[in-house]
Design a protein around this motif. Structure first.
Motif, PDB file in Angstrom:
ATOM      1  N   ARG A 177       1.309  -1.503   0.403  1.00 38.85           N
ATOM      2  CA  ARG A 177      -0.029   0.149   0.222  1.00 38.85           C
ATOM      3  C   ARG A 177       0.666   1.484  -0.037  1.00 38.85           C
ATOM      4  O   ARG A 177       0.403   2.285   0.177  1.00 38.85           O
ATOM      5  N   ASP A 178       2.019   1.471   0.158  1.00 35.50           N
ATOM      6  CA  ASP A 178       3.078   2.510   0.048  1.00 35.50           C
ATOM      7  C   ASP A 178       3.499   2.630  -0.615  1.00 35.50           C
ATOM      8  O   ASP A 178       4.948   3.518  -0.685  1.00 35.50           O
ATOM      9  N   GLY A 179       3.109   1.764  -1.937  1.00 34.14           N
ATOM     10  CA  GLY A 179       4.232   1.475  -3.601  1.00 34.14           C
ATOM     11  C   GLY A 179       5.245   0.589  -3.592  1.00 34.14           C
ATOM     12  O   GLY A 179       5.971   0.628  -4.463  1.00 34.14           O
ATOM     13  N   MET A 193       6.298   1.941  -6.768  1.00 37.24           N
ATOM     14  CA  MET A 193       5.943   2.429  -7.419  1.00 37.24           C
ATOM     15  C   MET A 193       5.373   4.163  -7.349  1.00 37.24           C
ATOM     16  O   MET A 193       5.559   4.938  -8.139  1.00 37.24           O
ATOM     17  N   PHE A 194       4.924   4.070  -6.230  1.00 39.05           N
ATOM     18  CA  PHE A 194       5.233   5.956  -6.121  1.00 39.05           C
ATOM     19  C   PHE A 194       6.672   7.124  -6.708  1.00 39.05           C
ATOM     20  O   PHE A 194       5.945   7.449  -7.121  1.00 39.05           O
ATOM     21  N   ASP A 195       7.243   6.023  -6.288  1.00 37.73           N
ATOM     22  CA  ASP A 195       8.742   7.445  -7.363  1.00 37.73           C
ATOM     23  C   ASP A 195       8.744   7.112  -8.616  1.00 37.73           C
ATOM     24  O   ASP A 195       8.436   8.684  -9.424  1.00 37.73           O
ATOM     25  N   ARG A 199       7.769  10.451 -11.448  1.00 34.43           N
ATOM     26  CA  ARG A 199       8.005  10.938 -12.614  1.00 34.43           C
ATOM     27  C   ARG A 199       6.815  11.717 -13.464  1.00 34.43           C
ATOM     28  O   ARG A 199       7.298  12.330 -14.185  1.00 34.43           O
ATOM     29  N   ALA A 200       5.638  11.080 -13.478  1.00 30.66           N
ATOM     30  CA  ALA A 200       4.689  11.397 -14.446  1.00 30.66           C
ATOM     31  C   ALA A 200       3.587  11.830 -14.212  1.00 30.66           C
ATOM     32  O   ALA A 200       4.141  12.855 -13.433  1.00 30.66           O
ATOM     33  N   GLN A 201       3.583  12.287 -15.311  1.00 30.01           N
ATOM     34  CA  GLN A 201       2.389  13.542 -15.509  1.00 30.01           C
ATOM     35  C   GLN A 201       1.145  13.114 -15.180  1.00 30.01           C
ATOM     36  O   GLN A 201       0.921  11.923 -16.160  1.00 30.01           O
ATOM     37  N   LEU A 227       4.551   9.538 -18.716  1.00 29.13           N
ATOM     38  CA  LEU A 227       5.557   9.248 -18.641  1.00 29.13           C
ATOM     39  C   LEU A 227       6.678   9.054 -19.797  1.00 29.13           C
ATOM     40  O   LEU A 227       6.342   8.147 -20.166  1.00 29.13           O
ATOM     41  N   ASP A 228       7.815   9.662 -19.565  1.00 29.04           N
ATOM     42  CA  ASP A 228       8.804  10.055 -20.317  1.00 29.04           C
ATOM     43  C   ASP A 228       8.007   9.602 -21.995  1.00 29.04           C
ATOM     44  O   ASP A 228       8.616   9.911 -22.815  1.00 29.04           O
TER      45      ASP A 228
END
Ligand code: C2E
Ligand code: CA
Ligand code: CA
Length: 724
Positions: A177-179, A193-195, A199-201, A227-228
């Motif tokens: 749950r914390d990624g 995953m949260f990292d 970086r994503a919009q 992303l990218d």
């Protein structure tokens, strides 16, 4: 339109695919979540089963046997390691590892607390691989005695997370749950995953925070993010294992590529269909153009000669006239005696003559001039006109060319033609102009004054008059406007009146008595002469009947009959009936037939003369010497009398040679045995000459003009007087 259509289609297909992919990614994600949970549960069950075996062997006195068992199970279940952690004492493991005792204790505590346990991702101390540790508590009766643990490589679950139903584009990830990434379907740049998402919009309406909240609270989520520079779909769903969460990720370029492919396929299909359709249309237009041409040809082109037909000329007439600045003439060309050509040379040759004539005429045309074929051997031309002389010269040359070009060398039939010309000096409709040219043509045929005849105003007046006559003739017949005149015939020697010729007059009121020359030719053309002749015959019969009753002498009366009767089988019976109706002896009626009748059809004339003789009528040949007849014509024809034409006599007063010809003719006729009547005797000299050469009867102004019946009757002696 096409590009707008393509754009719309592109968009539409894209949307459709996106909806489809959304549904697909959800179902693929749900499926992955399901498979993953089931796989973890299956492993858990295996561990539980092993745990039961381990429990039943408690206390573990034979450690060697236990170790062998554990070893076998590791191999069989493809675990990385399997081990027992007793509540007290040293742990027992299938493989010797570098795991610390404290780590093992920790696992045992968890397993004992929760009965079963799945760890978060660890890195194996011995292999360095990502692993999950799963554990089950061990009991002796109610007594806890330790835990059984298995080290499971995460790779074993990786296959379940590749989203294979979506091709090799997407992947799923199991996270906490914390990624934190627990199991990855595909290598990742970060463990959290949260990292990655940082970086994503994310879209404004669903920012990352919202997505994170949904993940943390275990709700399903769906979002598109960049992303990218690449757009991706994200679908998340909670897992029943460890509060974990599954994320399915699919790059949208996959859809775009698919949409593109689909669009291209559709576009190519449409293009092919369009091309086929275009070809079809082209073919249809060609076909239509062709059939239009065919139609045009049947409607407007003369199939034999290839020139236009009369229909087309009538359509184009005004236009052509304008092109010639109105200075034009409508000319009809007619091949003389074309029937004879057909009869003697055959249709094939006749057609060749027509084709050749058409060619010559066509080649002769100048700029703006125009021609067509109207009927069998008739061609109509619109020619430019400066003056009559020029046109006449031109047409004379033209007919000479046709004579030369069309006359077949191997046959002695000469092709010749005549022209009827109407000068288009005033504006008249085509068919009227054509009628007038045709009138001139008829003239040209009959006049034998040359090959070219121009239409004149007096022709038109004549036509008008003829129309008036034609309109009133029936009425005139029934109202008695046709009257009978009798011109007496006298014996040359005794000067006695020996008979008469019946001559018709038309009483036209203010126009007075109209002479037959003005209407007989018309009646011969329209057939009315058949009625008129019978009417005159009846008048004659009536008069003869009257004379008998009045006790006067009945002199023979000659009645003129048109050649038209000869083709009518009812002629002789009808004549007999009329004469009989008035009880007139047949020998008192003399039938006058003109010379031309015999020329046209000798056999027919012979039959008719015989038929008339059989009924007791006598027959005279009228107008002998007016045409071409030689004395030969008379041979074999039983004429009772021959009437010498007035033309035959004219000029014979002074001319000795002419006198000899007349003398010769009279001698010949006498030899045949026919009586000779001299017509048109106007002078005493003529009368004396004709008497001397032996003519029998005289008819002419010198003796008497044609008389009304009442006047003529004065000449008739009473039968009583005669007897005295
Ligand atoms: P035709 O049969 O030759 O008649 C003689 C014509 O010569 C008559 O003209 C007559 O008036 C005319 N004639 C008589 N004597 C003389 C003369 O001394 N000098 C001159 N110059 N002419 C003379 P008409 O009555 O005008 O008739 C003209 C023609 O019309 C006739 O010629 C005949 O062919 C035709 N015709 C007259 N009545 C009838 C009829 O009832 N039926 C038919 N089918 N034809 C008729
Ligand atoms: Ca006559
Ligand atoms: Ca005559």
């Amino acid at each position: 339109m096409l590009s707008a259509g393509v754009a719309f289609y592109w968009h539409y297909v894209g949307n459709l695919l996106e909806r489809d992919v959304t549904a697909n990614i959800m179902s693929a994600g749900n499926e992955a979540a399901d498979s993953f949970s089931r796989a973890v549960a299956a492993d858990q069950r295996v561990i539980d089963t092993i745990a039961i075996t381990v429990q039943t062997n408690y206390p573990w006195t034979n450690t060697e046997k236990l170790e062998r068992f554990l070893h076998l199970q590791v191999k069989y279940n493809e675990f990385e390691n399997l081990g027992i952690i007793p509540l007290r004492g040293k742990s027992l493991q299938a493989r010797v590892t570098a795991e610390s005792e404290s780590w093992l204790r920790e696992i045992m505590m968890r397993a004992m607390a929760e009965d079963t346990y799945v760890s978060s991702r660890q890195v194996s101390a011995s292999s360095g691989a990502n692993v999950l540790v799963q554990a089950a508590s061990l009991h002796d009766g109610m007594e806890p005695i330790g835990a059984l643990f298995a080290v499971v490589p995460t790779d074993r679950y990786k296959n379940l997370l590749t989203l294979s139903s979506l091709g090799s584009n997407g992947a799923a990830f199991v996270i906490s749950r914390d990624g934190q990434v627990e199991v990855a379907g595909r290598p990742l740049s970060s463990d959290n995953m949260f990292d990655v998402f940082g970086r994503a919009q994310f879209p404004k309406e669903k920012p990352f925070e919202t997505v994170r909240e949904q993940i943390q609270s275990g709700q399903s989520t769906f979002v598109r993010y960049y992303l990218d520079g690449q757009q991706r779909f994200l679908y998340g769903v909670a897992l029943p294992v460890n509060n974990w969460y599954l994320l399915a990720v699919l790059p949208t370029h996959f859809i775009q590529a698919q949409a593109q492919r689909l669009t291209w396929v559709s576009l190519s299909l449409v293009t092919v269909i369009l091309i086929l359709f275009g070809l079809l249309m082209f073919y249809m237009f060609r076909l239509r153009a062709y059939s239009n041409q065919q139609l045009f040809n049947t409607a407007f082109v003369d199939s034999l000669t290839g020139v236009d037909n009369l229909n087309r000329m009538s359509v184009l007439f005004s236009k052509r006239l304008r092109e010639l600045n109105g200075a034009a003439a409508l000319v009809i060309f007619d091949i003389l005696k074309f029937k004879v050509i057909n009869d003697m040379l055959g249709y094939e040759r006749g057609n060749q003559v027509l084709q050749r004539a058409a060619d010559v005429l066509h080649a002769h045309l100048e700029k703006g001039e125009y021609m067509c074929r109207s009927t069998a051997d008739n061609f109509v031309l619109v020619l430019s006109l400066t003056d009559r002389r020029t046109l006449r010269t031109r047409l004379t040359k033209l007919v000479a060319t046709i004579r030369r070009e069309c006359t077949a060398m191997d046959s002695c039939i000469m092709v010749d033609g005549v022209f009827g010309v109407y000068e288009l000096l005033e504006h008249v409709p085509f068919f009227i102009a054509l009628d007038r040219a045709r009138l001139a043509l008829e003239h040209a045929k009959h006049l034998s004054t040359g090959n070219i005849q121009f239409y004149d105003e007096k022709d038109r007046r004549r036509i008008l008059l003829e129309q008036q006559l034609e309109n009133s003739m029936e009425q005139a017949l029934s109202s008695g406007a046709f009257t009978l005149m009798l011109q007496p015939k006298f014996d040359f020697n005794t000067r006695e009146m020996k008979g008469a010729e019946a001559l018709v007059r038309w009483n036209q009121g203010e126009r007075g008595l109209v002479r037959p020359d003005d209407f007989i030719p018309l009646f011969e053309r329209n057939g009315f002469i058949l009625k008129l002749d019978m009417f005159i015959l009846e008048q004659v019969a009536k008069v003869l009947n009257k004379w008998r009753q009045a006790g006067k002498e009945q002199v023979p009366i000659a009645v003129n009959f048109s050649r038209l009767h000869l083709n009518d089988s009812r002629y002789i019976p009808q004549m007999s009936r009329t004469v009989d109706a008035y009880e007139v002896p047949h020998h008192l009626i003399e039938v006058e037939l003109t010379e031309s009748v015999i020329l046209n059809n000798r056999e027919l004339a012979q039959n008719v003369i015989r038929g008339l003789h059989n009924k007791g009528f006598s027959v005279a040949m009228d107008d002998f010497g007016s045409g071409y007849s030689s004395l030969n014509v008379l041979k074999g024809l039983q004429f009772d009398s021959i009437k010498l034409d007035k033309e035959f006599l004219s000029g014979s007063e002074q001319n000795k040679t002419a006198q000899k010809v007349v003398q010769g003719a009279v001698d010949m006729i006498k030899a045949i045995g026919a009586k000779i009547v001299a017509e048109g005797v106007e002078t005493a000299e003529q009368a004396e000459f004709l008497r001397q050469i032996g003519c029998d009867l005289a008819q002419g102004y010198y003796f008497s003009r044609p008389l009304p019946v009442a006047e003529f009757e004065q000449l008739l002696p009473n039968v009583m007087d005669l007897k005295k």
